[in-house]
Design an enzyme around this catalytic site. Structure first.
Site, short mmCIF file in Angstrom:
data_model
loop_
_atom_site.label_atom_id
_atom_site.label_comp_id
_atom_site.label_asym_id
_atom_site.label_seq_id
_atom_site.Cartn_x
_atom_site.Cartn_y
_atom_site.Cartn_z
N LYS A 168 4.07 3.21 2.07
CA LYS A 168 3.46 3.87 0.87
C LYS A 168 4.01 5.15 0.80
O LYS A 168 4.28 5.95 -0.26
CB LYS A 168 2.22 4.25 1.36
N LYS A 236 0.72 16.43 0.88
CA LYS A 236 0.18 15.96 1.86
C LYS A 236 1.17 14.69 2.25
O LYS A 236 1.73 14.64 3.29
CB LYS A 236 -1.12 15.37 1.89
#
Ligand code: NAD
Length: 293
Positions: A168, A236
């Site tokens: 990811k 993030k």
């Protein structure tokens, strides 16, 4: 099946609705926000009480500290876990901390998969998410019928916890650098006097064509920066990629640059804008403001 689903936000709410629509019972616990409209679920006082009644517990939380708290904190999943329960973390969090979470769940007699997603809110609503899993084949096989209710392109990336999260983050690096490239080209072509819509249209027929040029390139032209995917979340994810890379001794020079441009956007009040607003940071560097905000 009784499924615990914790984290009913932008992504989690529609994902849980697909599981409920297929006939599964949903147990959850809430954190300030109410139960999303249209979701039938039994609300329990804490994550331990959710785990105590569920065969599978799915997490879709914002960040690593949230998963830490919900899994290992007081009243957390591990405190209520029955042996044999499968915990699936579908949030995007640290691959390194994921291994610690998996060990804690396994020590309590459970199994663990990390299974972050891409495809955004649109993919969550359409049950067409890309799902990237890390963990044992047997646990993946067990989760597959549930994944098929939420996603389409479903891959066991590696038989080790953290592999899904690493995949990811690789995705997020590629997306950020593509957005950065499209934004640079847009500022360059516009300042040279070219019509950006015609430039995009010409490039979509050639080797520079991409999904990012198509979707985010269009947002940069129409100046529609409503999320989409927030700069805050992409920051993030790039921070996770950079810290994981540092621990591996891998240099990610352009990821670091993209992260600095995102930080510049956040400083301009754009943390909750779509990540295509990255172009605003590049305009600032060239003292060239494109029209339309
Ligand atoms: P969100 O902030 O909309 O939802 C998170 C939910 O978790 C909120 O409803 C919040 O109340 C809940 N929550 C937080 N702490 C809790 C607790 N202790 N107990 C119970 N509930 C708690 O975030 P999102 O956009 O749904 O993203 C979730 C994850 O998916 C993130 O890791 C994100 O990076 C990832 N992701 C998001 C997108 C996207 O397009 N939004 C796309 C792919 C992946």
């Amino acid at each position: 099946m009784q499924i615990g689903f914790i984290g009913l936000g932008v992504m989690g709410a529609p994902m849980a609705m697909h599981l409920a629509a297929a006939g599964h019972g949903i147990l959850t616990t809430l954190n300030r926000s109410p139960l999303p409209d249209g979701l039938v679920a039994e609300v329990r006082p804490d994550a331990a009480a959710v785990a105590a009644g569920a065969e599978t517990v799915i997490l879709m939380l914002p960040d690593t500290p949230d998963v830490d708290r919900v899994l290992l904190g007081p009243g957390g999943v591990v405190a209520g876990l029955r042996p044999g329960t499968l915990v699936i973390d579908m949030s995007t969090i640290s691959p390194i901390e994921t291994r610690r979470f998996a060990q804690a769940v396994q020590a309590a007699g459970g199994s663990y998969l990390d299974a972050p997603v891409s495809g955004g809110q649109v993919g969550a609503r359409a049950a067409s998410l890309t799902i990237m899993a890390g963990g044992a084949q047997a646990d993946f096989d067990r989760a597959l019928p549930l994944f098929r209710l939420m996603g389409k392109n479903i891959t066991l990336v590696g038989e080790v916890n953290g592999a899904g999260q690493t995949c990811k983050l690789a995705n997020q690096i590629i997306v950020a650098l593509n957005i950065e490239a499209v934004a640079e080209a847009r500022v360059f072509a516009s300042k040279a006097g070219c019509d950006p819509a015609r430039v995009r249209s010409a490039l979509m027929g050639g080797f520079a064509a991409s999904r990012i040029l198509e979707v985010h390139g269009e947002r940069m032209i129409s100046r529609s920066f409503d999320p989409g995917f927030r700069i805050r979340l992409h920051q993030k994810d790039l921070a996770l990629a950079l810290s994981s890379a540092r621990s591996l001794g891998v240099a990610l020079p352009n990821t670091a640059t993209a992260q600095e441009l995102m930080t510049s956007c956040a400083a301009q009040g754009l943390a909750d804008a779509d990540h295509s607003a990255l172009i605003r940071a590049l305009e600032g560097l060239s003292a060239y403001a494109l029209s339309g905000g």
